[in-house]
Design a protein around this motif. Structure first.
Motif, PDB file in Angstrom:
ATOM      1  N   LYS A 288      30.963  36.414   6.861  1.00  0.00           N
ATOM      2  CA  LYS A 288      31.962  37.469   6.684  1.00  0.00           C
ATOM      3  C   LYS A 288      31.327  38.797   6.283  1.00  0.00           C
ATOM      4  N   ASP A 289      30.061  38.776   5.936  1.00  0.00           N
ATOM      5  CA  ASP A 289      29.360  39.986   5.525  1.00  0.00           C
ATOM      6  C   ASP A 289      29.155  40.889   6.734  1.00  0.00           C
ATOM      7  N   GLU A 290      29.418  42.183   6.566  1.00  0.00           N
ATOM      8  CA  GLU A 290      29.269  43.133   7.677  1.00  0.00           C
ATOM      9  C   GLU A 290      27.823  43.219   8.184  1.00  0.00           C
ATOM     10  N   ASP A 291      26.873  42.830   7.347  1.00  0.00           N
ATOM     11  CA  ASP A 291      25.463  42.869   7.755  1.00  0.00           C
ATOM     12  C   ASP A 291      24.998  41.567   8.400  1.00  0.00           C
ATOM     13  N   TYR A 292      25.889  40.614   8.556  1.00  0.00           N
ATOM     14  CA  TYR A 292      25.502  39.294   9.072  1.00  0.00           C
ATOM     15  C   TYR A 292      24.829  39.388  10.440  1.00  0.00           C
ATOM     16  N   TYR A 293      25.410  40.166  11.342  1.00  0.00           N
ATOM     17  CA  TYR A 293      24.877  40.262  12.707  1.00  0.00           C
ATOM     18  C   TYR A 293      23.488  40.891  12.710  1.00  0.00           C
ATOM     19  N   LYS A 294      23.292  41.872  11.853  1.00  0.00           N
ATOM     20  CA  LYS A 294      21.995  42.547  11.792  1.00  0.00           C
ATOM     21  C   LYS A 294      20.925  41.634  11.197  1.00  0.00           C
ATOM     22  N   ILE A 295      21.259  40.974  10.102  1.00  0.00           N
ATOM     23  CA  ILE A 295      20.298  40.069   9.469  1.00  0.00           C
ATOM     24  C   ILE A 295      19.889  38.959  10.429  1.00  0.00           C
TER      25      ILE A 295
END
Length: 348
Positions: A115-122
């Motif tokens: 659910k973290d907005e940075d999930y895709y980047k990480i």
């Protein structure tokens, strides 16, 4: 294109588009579609065999020296070896000039919620490391102050997680770079955070990119820190000189030379002009400075960046993560070049 073909291309851009979010549609609400954020990979391969280096900038959005140095390298030719560059790994934070628009991204490599907005980047960074398998990773930052004056400050240092890890001598490699920088007139000492030790004063580093790459992939990883208190010219120069030494150590050559890049640093760090194109109900319009644009009710407005890797357009008072949203009232937008605001315009 499969992963192997992806990595063999000399220059690849892979944009990651955040999920479409926003308010539910209703009467008299315009539909805005924002351009993809510049979360891009560039893989450049030389004709001669050499080492493989991954350079990552922009994890913290208020540290421009790192993503400026990364971006400069994109326009160089790799003569020997393979270089992968992720210049702006956290574009939302860069545009808003925050350490982390969605929280500190460099504290999410140990674990992160879907659910973290940075999930895709990480996950994109992790997958790329796994596929590319670099010989070394350089994470570029600008810390506060000067480590050589205060050991509780991180600015202008080379950060390592351990002196030696699994027979990888991080300290020895960092020493070569630190000594080279000193000969060039820059005092950039080594900062060993002793991340694995039980009594480490920097246990938070166990969630960082460098520690993840070191412990999960056995890849030597270094954090090069410029200083927030130095000029952008000086900070970018330190990054480029450190990268130059790493390139020598890992048998990578570029054209033009680092000497040429540094001698032209004033021009290279200057913001580029950003051209914004709007498609208003599929009708193309080039946005001009301070323009007020009247659109019909229930319009669809789609924005496009046409000429600048670091360019963007940010709606005021709207979540920067949104790729698509609905808005009823007049709305102001800021045209950005990385962290620099160029001008604004309004849609009514």
């Amino acid at each position: 294109m499969n992963r192997r073909k992806f990595l063999k291309n000399s220059s690849i851009i892979a944009s990651i588009i955040a999920p479409s979010l926003g308010f539910a549609n209703s009467t008299n609400r315009h539909h805005f579609i924002m351009p993809p954020k510049p979360f891009e990979y560039f893989v450049k391969e030389g004709k001669e065999k050499g080492g493989k280096i991954l350079i990552i900038g922009g994890i913290h959005g208020n540290e421009p020296g790192g993503y400026k140095a990364s971006d400069i390298l994109i326009d160089t030719q790799i003569k020997k070896g393979i270089v992968a560059i992720l210049p702006r790994s956290n574009p939302e934070s860069i545009f808003t000039f925050k350490r982390g628009y969605n929280g500190d991204m460099n504290r999410k490599f140990a674990s992160i919620s879907k659910k973290d907005e940075d999930y895709y980047k990480i996950n994109s960074i992790k997958n790329f490391i796994n596929d590319f398998k670099p010989d070394v990773i350089l994470s570029l930052h600008d810390g506060y102050g000067y480590y050589n004056k205060h050991n509780n400050q991180w600015g202008e240092s080379i950060v390592i997680d351990e002196n030696i890890y699994n027979n990888i001598s991080l300290f020895q490699t960092a020493s070569f770079v630190s000594n080279y920088l000193k000969k060039q007139g820059f005092n950039v000492p080594i900062h060993n955070t002793k991340t694995s030790e039980k009594n480490s004063h920097h246990k938070e580093q166990r969630m960082s990119l460098t520690y993840y790459a070191l412990t999960h992939h056995n890849i030597p990883s270094f954090c090069i820190e410029g200083s927030k208190q130095s000029s952008l010219k000086k900070t970018t120069t330190i990054h480029l000189l450190a990268i130059k030494k790493f390139f020598e150590l890992y048998n990578i050559e570029i054209n033009p030379s680092f000497e040429y890049l540094i001698s032209n640093i004033d021009n290279l760090v200057k913001p580029k002009k950003t051209k914004i194109i709007a498609y208003i109900n599929n009708n193309k319009k080039v946005i001009t400075k301070n323009e007020i644009i009247k659109v019909p009710k229930n319009s669809e407005i789609k924005f496009e960046i046409s000429n600048n890797r670091g360019g963007g357009v940010i709606p005021k008072h709207v979540n920067v993560n949104y790729h698509s949203f609905f808005y009823r009232h007049k709305l102001d937008f800021i045209v950005k070049n990385d962290n620099i605001s160029e001008y604004s315009f309004r849609i009514i």
